[in-house]
Design a protein around this motif. Structure first.
Motif, PDB file in Angstrom:
ATOM      1  N   SER A  84       0.840  -1.155   0.023  1.00 12.28           N
ATOM      2  CA  SER A  84       0.034   0.108  -0.034  1.00 12.28           C
ATOM      3  C   SER A  84       0.829   1.199   0.055  1.00 12.28           C
ATOM      4  O   SER A  84       2.076   1.178   0.408  1.00 12.28           O
ATOM      5  CB  SER A  84      -0.803  -0.037   1.082  1.00 12.28           C
ATOM      6  OG  SER A  84      -0.131   0.343   2.248  1.00 12.28           O
ATOM      7  N   GLU A  85       0.329   2.442  -0.246  1.00 11.91           N
ATOM      8  CA  GLU A  85       1.033   3.541  -0.292  1.00 11.91           C
ATOM      9  C   GLU A  85       1.683   3.986   0.924  1.00 11.91           C
ATOM     10  O   GLU A  85       2.814   4.486   1.162  1.00 11.91           O
ATOM     11  CB  GLU A  85       0.082   4.785  -0.755  1.00 11.91           C
ATOM     12  CG  GLU A  85      -0.094   4.658  -2.405  1.00 11.91           C
ATOM     13  CD  GLU A  85      -1.242   5.221  -2.721  1.00 11.91           C
ATOM     14  OE1 GLU A  85      -2.405   5.296  -1.993  1.00 11.91           O
ATOM     15  OE2 GLU A  85      -1.437   5.509  -4.042  1.00 11.91           O
ATOM     16  N   GLN A  86       0.785   3.749   2.043  1.00 11.86           N
ATOM     17  CA  GLN A  86       1.189   3.996   3.532  1.00 11.86           C
ATOM     18  C   GLN A  86       2.273   3.053   4.086  1.00 11.86           C
ATOM     19  O   GLN A  86       3.222   3.535   4.796  1.00 11.86           O
ATOM     20  CB  GLN A  86       0.201   3.967   4.303  1.00 11.86           C
ATOM     21  CG  GLN A  86       0.406   4.599   5.719  1.00 11.86           C
ATOM     22  CD  GLN A  86      -0.856   4.567   6.515  1.00 11.86           C
ATOM     23  OE1 GLN A  86      -1.957   4.024   6.233  1.00 11.86           O
ATOM     24  NE2 GLN A  86      -0.816   5.075   7.959  1.00 11.86           N
ATOM     25  N   SER A 131     -12.253  -3.796   5.349  1.00  8.71           N
ATOM     26  CA  SER A 131     -11.181  -3.960   4.452  1.00  8.71           C
ATOM     27  C   SER A 131     -11.239  -5.479   4.053  1.00  8.71           C
ATOM     28  O   SER A 131     -11.121  -6.177   4.859  1.00  8.71           O
ATOM     29  CB  SER A 131      -9.948  -3.607   5.036  1.00  8.71           C
ATOM     30  OG  SER A 131      -8.760  -4.146   4.406  1.00  8.71           O
ATOM     31  N   ASN A 156      -2.881  -2.302  -2.513  1.00  9.11           N
ATOM     32  CA  ASN A 156      -4.094  -1.201  -2.171  1.00  9.11           C
ATOM     33  C   ASN A 156      -3.378   0.100  -2.649  1.00  9.11           C
ATOM     34  O   ASN A 156      -2.433   0.425  -2.378  1.00  9.11           O
ATOM     35  CB  ASN A 156      -4.160  -1.228  -0.676  1.00  9.11           C
ATOM     36  CG  ASN A 156      -4.708  -2.781  -0.100  1.00  9.11           C
ATOM     37  OD1 ASN A 156      -4.885  -3.514  -1.043  1.00  9.11           O
ATOM     38  ND2 ASN A 156      -4.654  -2.722   1.017  1.00  9.11           N
ATOM     39  N   ARG A 157      -4.351   0.657  -3.363  1.00  8.80           N
ATOM     40  CA  ARG A 157      -3.995   2.124  -3.662  1.00  8.80           C
ATOM     41  C   ARG A 157      -5.294   2.924  -3.414  1.00  8.80           C
ATOM     42  O   ARG A 157      -6.440   2.568  -3.885  1.00  8.80           O
ATOM     43  CB  ARG A 157      -3.719   2.150  -5.470  1.00  8.80           C
ATOM     44  CG  ARG A 157      -2.440   1.435  -5.824  1.00  8.80           C
ATOM     45  CD  ARG A 157      -1.163   2.213  -5.115  1.00  8.80           C
ATOM     46  NE  ARG A 157      -0.088   1.617  -5.165  1.00  8.80           N
ATOM     47  CZ  ARG A 157       0.721   0.814  -4.600  1.00  8.80           C
ATOM     48  NH1 ARG A 157       0.168   0.510  -3.312  1.00  8.80           N
ATOM     49  NH2 ARG A 157       1.864   0.298  -4.795  1.00  8.80           N
ATOM     50  N   GLY A 158      -5.175   3.810  -2.533  1.00 12.01           N
ATOM     51  CA  GLY A 158      -6.443   4.930  -2.278  1.00 12.01           C
ATOM     52  C   GLY A 158      -7.512   3.851  -1.637  1.00 12.01           C
ATOM     53  O   GLY A 158      -7.021   2.956  -0.693  1.00 12.01           O
ATOM     54  N   GLU A 159      -8.578   3.989  -1.786  1.00 12.01           N
ATOM     55  CA  GLU A 159      -9.788   2.984  -1.704  1.00 12.01           C
ATOM     56  C   GLU A 159      -9.673   1.852  -2.097  1.00 12.01           C
ATOM     57  O   GLU A 159     -10.570   0.648  -1.825  1.00 12.01           O
ATOM     58  CB  GLU A 159     -11.110   3.850  -1.924  1.00 12.01           C
ATOM     59  CG  GLU A 159     -11.259   5.301  -1.193  1.00 12.01           C
ATOM     60  CD  GLU A 159     -11.517   4.907   0.195  1.00 12.01           C
ATOM     61  OE1 GLU A 159     -12.304   4.063   0.772  1.00 12.01           O
ATOM     62  OE2 GLU A 159     -10.809   5.673   1.068  1.00 12.01           O
ATOM     63  N   GLU A 160      -8.943   1.345  -3.197  1.00 17.22           N
ATOM     64  CA  GLU A 160      -9.128   0.189  -3.987  1.00 17.22           C
ATOM     65  C   GLU A 160      -8.098  -0.785  -3.473  1.00 17.22           C
ATOM     66  O   GLU A 160      -6.909  -0.678  -3.120  1.00 17.22           O
ATOM     67  CB  GLU A 160      -8.860   0.480  -5.413  1.00 17.22           C
ATOM     68  CG  GLU A 160      -8.924  -0.649  -6.529  1.00 17.22           C
ATOM     69  CD  GLU A 160      -8.421  -0.234  -7.828  1.00 17.22           C
ATOM     70  OE1 GLU A 160      -7.920  -1.323  -8.677  1.00 17.22           O
ATOM     71  OE2 GLU A 160      -8.751   0.645  -8.161  1.00 17.22           O
ATOM     72  N   GLU A 161      -8.846  -2.038  -3.256  1.00 17.68           N
ATOM     73  CA  GLU A 161      -7.849  -3.152  -2.760  1.00 17.68           C
ATOM     74  C   GLU A 161      -8.092  -4.227  -3.673  1.00 17.68           C
ATOM     75  O   GLU A 161      -9.005  -4.711  -4.008  1.00 17.68           O
ATOM     76  CB  GLU A 161      -8.476  -3.646  -1.426  1.00 17.68           C
ATOM     77  CG  GLU A 161      -8.488  -2.705  -0.207  1.00 17.68           C
ATOM     78  CD  GLU A 161      -9.196  -3.242   1.080  1.00 17.68           C
ATOM     79  OE1 GLU A 161      -8.341  -3.476   2.189  1.00 17.68           O
ATOM     80  OE2 GLU A 161     -10.532  -3.571   1.040  1.00 17.68           O
TER      81      GLU A 161
END
Length: 167
Positions: A84-86, A131, A156-161
């Protein structure tokens, strides 16, 4: 100029998750896991600290979140690798634990409550997790739909898993 071009490595997130059963009941914890901070139920667990082995982190986290003393894991339930980005390249490993003792008394301020719940009720509560990354491996394993030791890969990118692969 070299300092500008060098990238400091982002710390890797490693999580452990405990699956503790008593008869037909499973241990869950309730904490603020919802998108808007709602209280939701999940399996207990948390981060592996520097210098800790996974079994040590698992015992510590379950003690903090539930008050119970647990033994070493007896099997790997599932593994989830999330990019994920985070948290690039986060790794979560769930383990079955056969031994536990003590009384339920959470010591972690993030945990509202901990309890052994009938599997049917637990699956309903776990199905409410927002999630897919959290929900699908847990529910798949506990229902027997997914074999022990299954690896799940998510991006995972933004709201998209996105489930990239599973084996």
């Amino acid at each position: 100029m070299a300092a500008e071009n060098s990238k400091a490595p982002k710390p890797r997130v490693q999580l452990v998750i405990g699956i503790v059963r008593q008869g037909n009941e499973i241990l869950l914890v309730q904490e603020n896991l919802g998108v808007n901070g709602e209280l939701l139920w999940s399996l207990p667990g948390g981060g592996v600290e520097d210098g800790e082995l996974m079994n040590e982190a698992l015992r510590r986290e379950l003690r903090e979140e539930t008050g119970l003393l647990v033994g070493d894991p007896v099997r790997t339930a599932f593994l989830v690798h999330i990019d994920s980005e985070q948290h690039p390249s986060a790794l979560a490993v769930a383990f079955e634990i056969d031994e536990c003792s003590g009384d339920i008394a959470p010591k972690d301020g993030d945990i509202e409550q901990a309890a052994f719940l009938p599997l049917h009720d637990a699956l309903k509560l776990l199905g409410e997790l927002d999630s897919a990354t959290q929900r699908e491996p847990i529910v798949g394993y506990l229902t027997g739909a997914i074999a022990p030791g299954t690896t799940w890969l998510y991006r995972n990118r933004g709201e998209e898993e996105t489930l990239v692969a599973r084996w």
